[in-house]
Design a protein around this motif. Structure first.
Motif, short mmCIF file in Angstrom:
data_model
loop_
_atom_site.label_atom_id
_atom_site.label_comp_id
_atom_site.label_asym_id
_atom_site.label_seq_id
_atom_site.Cartn_x
_atom_site.Cartn_y
_atom_site.Cartn_z
N GLU A 33 78.16 93.32 47.21
CA GLU A 33 76.95 92.66 46.58
C GLU A 33 75.84 92.95 47.37
O GLU A 33 74.59 92.70 46.93
N ALA A 34 76.00 93.80 48.52
CA ALA A 34 74.93 94.08 49.66
C ALA A 34 74.35 95.55 49.18
O ALA A 34 75.00 96.02 48.14
N GLN A 35 73.31 96.00 49.48
CA GLN A 35 73.07 97.48 49.59
C GLN A 35 74.08 98.39 49.95
O GLN A 35 74.68 97.99 50.77
N ALA A 36 74.11 99.53 49.42
CA ALA A 36 75.13 100.42 49.80
C ALA A 36 74.69 101.06 50.79
O ALA A 36 73.66 101.84 50.83
N VAL A 37 75.88 101.53 51.71
CA VAL A 37 75.67 102.54 52.70
C VAL A 37 76.56 103.70 52.34
O VAL A 37 77.95 103.36 52.30
N TYR A 60 77.13 95.38 54.76
CA TYR A 60 76.68 96.53 53.65
C TYR A 60 77.82 96.80 52.75
O TYR A 60 79.05 96.61 53.23
N ASP A 61 77.50 97.19 51.55
CA ASP A 61 78.56 97.75 50.66
C ASP A 61 78.78 99.19 51.24
O ASP A 61 77.95 100.32 50.72
N LEU A 62 79.89 99.55 51.80
CA LEU A 62 80.25 100.65 52.65
C LEU A 62 81.12 101.81 51.57
O LEU A 62 82.10 101.34 51.12
N HIS A 63 80.63 102.95 51.90
CA HIS A 63 81.21 104.14 51.08
C HIS A 63 81.34 105.22 52.10
O HIS A 63 80.25 105.82 52.31
N ALA A 64 82.52 105.80 52.68
CA ALA A 64 82.47 107.04 53.44
C ALA A 64 83.52 107.66 52.73
O ALA A 64 84.77 107.46 52.09
N VAL A 98 76.66 102.98 41.99
CA VAL A 98 75.55 102.73 42.76
C VAL A 98 74.40 103.35 42.60
O VAL A 98 74.35 104.50 42.39
N GLU A 99 73.41 102.49 42.30
CA GLU A 99 72.15 103.03 41.97
C GLU A 99 71.23 103.81 42.77
O GLU A 99 70.62 104.81 42.92
N ARG A 100 71.42 102.95 44.08
CA ARG A 100 70.42 103.43 45.31
C ARG A 100 71.11 103.30 46.72
O ARG A 100 72.19 102.27 46.60
N ALA A 282 64.54 99.04 56.91
CA ALA A 282 64.56 99.85 55.90
C ALA A 282 64.84 99.14 54.58
O ALA A 282 64.40 99.34 53.43
N ALA A 283 65.76 98.12 54.66
CA ALA A 283 66.37 97.48 53.46
C ALA A 283 65.24 96.36 52.78
O ALA A 283 65.24 96.17 51.81
N GLY A 284 64.16 96.04 53.73
CA GLY A 284 63.08 95.37 53.34
C GLY A 284 62.31 96.24 52.26
O GLY A 284 61.41 95.52 51.62
#
Length: 284
Positions: A33-37, A60-64, A98-100, A282-284
């Motif tokens: 549910e958080a912003q993606a990294v 964060y919503d993590l993607h490696a 993931v939109e952003r 940056a998240a803000g």
């Protein structure tokens, strides 16, 4: 310390997504549910390059991901240029819903992240450039990358894979035997040898020059940008990082001592603290 003990404290999964026809390996963790990294590795690398960072960023919503033609991701048979990598990244973001995202790119991954921020700023929240490539074309460095990688891929000698990984590090001990074995297995998959020149295509001078990030390109980056550089980076001296910092408006530069080409791995505790503080702003 093993990759498994690094990841053990958090729920995570490794899966494959269809990114516009390219089977793409991804490690997912954190808060969906958080912003993606999104973490992007370097040339001939794979997602395990970020094993020491996943747990620290679990808010964060993590993607490696394994990038196009790398790791265990699909390998279309063509020479890869930066547009191919950015296209694959965007296809992955679409497939993952993931939109952003905050983009964290090491070496080649930073080159791809920067180009994405320039051409598709609507998909990028912030940008981290970790010993990022793509601003210079140094024949000596290019030949070192090409030769060391091809030797490790085309020979069964695991010592050549060990040598290739140690080339990245200020301290040989950071090229752990676990990482060596993982990379050796990646390099010796069926079809990987046949594809190695495609993923080394940016070491060709003509192709590299037409893909370079020039100061006028970097000046178009509008997203918050953090540049992290190792003072012992074997593929680029500190002036290269300083030039990047001057070119990207409002960017922040962090230089790490006793660090080569993998700051997120070699100086993980220091990098994680810097990254989390940057992401919070940056998240803000």
């Amino acid at each position: 310390m093993s990759i498994w003990t690094e990841l053990g404290p958090i729920t995570h999964r490794v899966e494959y997504l269809d990114a516009n026809g390219v089977r793409t390996r991804t490690l997912r963790a954190g808060d969906p549910e958080a912003q993606a990294v999104v973490f992007l590795h370097g040339t001939s690398g794979h997602l395990e390059a970020f094993a020491r960072n996943i747990a620290a960023h679990a808010a964060y919503d993590l993607h490696a991901i394994d990038m196009l033609g790398h790791g265990y991701t699909g390998r279309p048979d063509r020479p890869y240029e930066i547009a191919d990598y950015t296209g694959h990244l965007l296809d992955y973001l679409d497939a993952a819903g993931v939109e952003r995202a905050h983009i964290v790119g090491e070496s080649l991954g930073g080159w791809v992240g920067a180009r994405t921020a320039i051409e598709h700023p609507e998909r990028v929240i912030s940008l981290q450039l970790l010993c990022a490539g793509g601003t210079v074309a140094d024949p000596g460095v290019m030949e070192r990358i090409r030769t060391s990688t091809r030797q490790a891929v085309t020979s069964d000698d695991i010592g050549l894979t060990r040598k290739r990984l140690r080339l990245l590090m200020a301290d040989d001990r950071d090229a752990t035997e676990e990482l060596v074995e993982i990379r050796h297995a990646v390099y010796h998959q069926p079809g990987f040898v046949a594809n190695v020149d495609n993923l080394l295509s940016l070491q060709d001078m003509e192709r590299r020059r037409r893909n370079l990030l020039r100061p006028e390109h970097l000046a178009r980056i509008t997203r918050p940008t953090l540049i992290v550089w190792g003072r012992q980076n074997p593929f680029g001296d500190v002036p290269e990082a300083e030039a990047m910092h001057r070119a990207v408006p409002g960017s922040r530069l962090e230089l790490l001592d006793e660090c080569g080409h993998w700051p997120q791995h070699e100086q993980a505790a220091r990098y994680n603290a810097i990254s989390l503080a940057f992401l919070e702003g940056a998240a803000g």
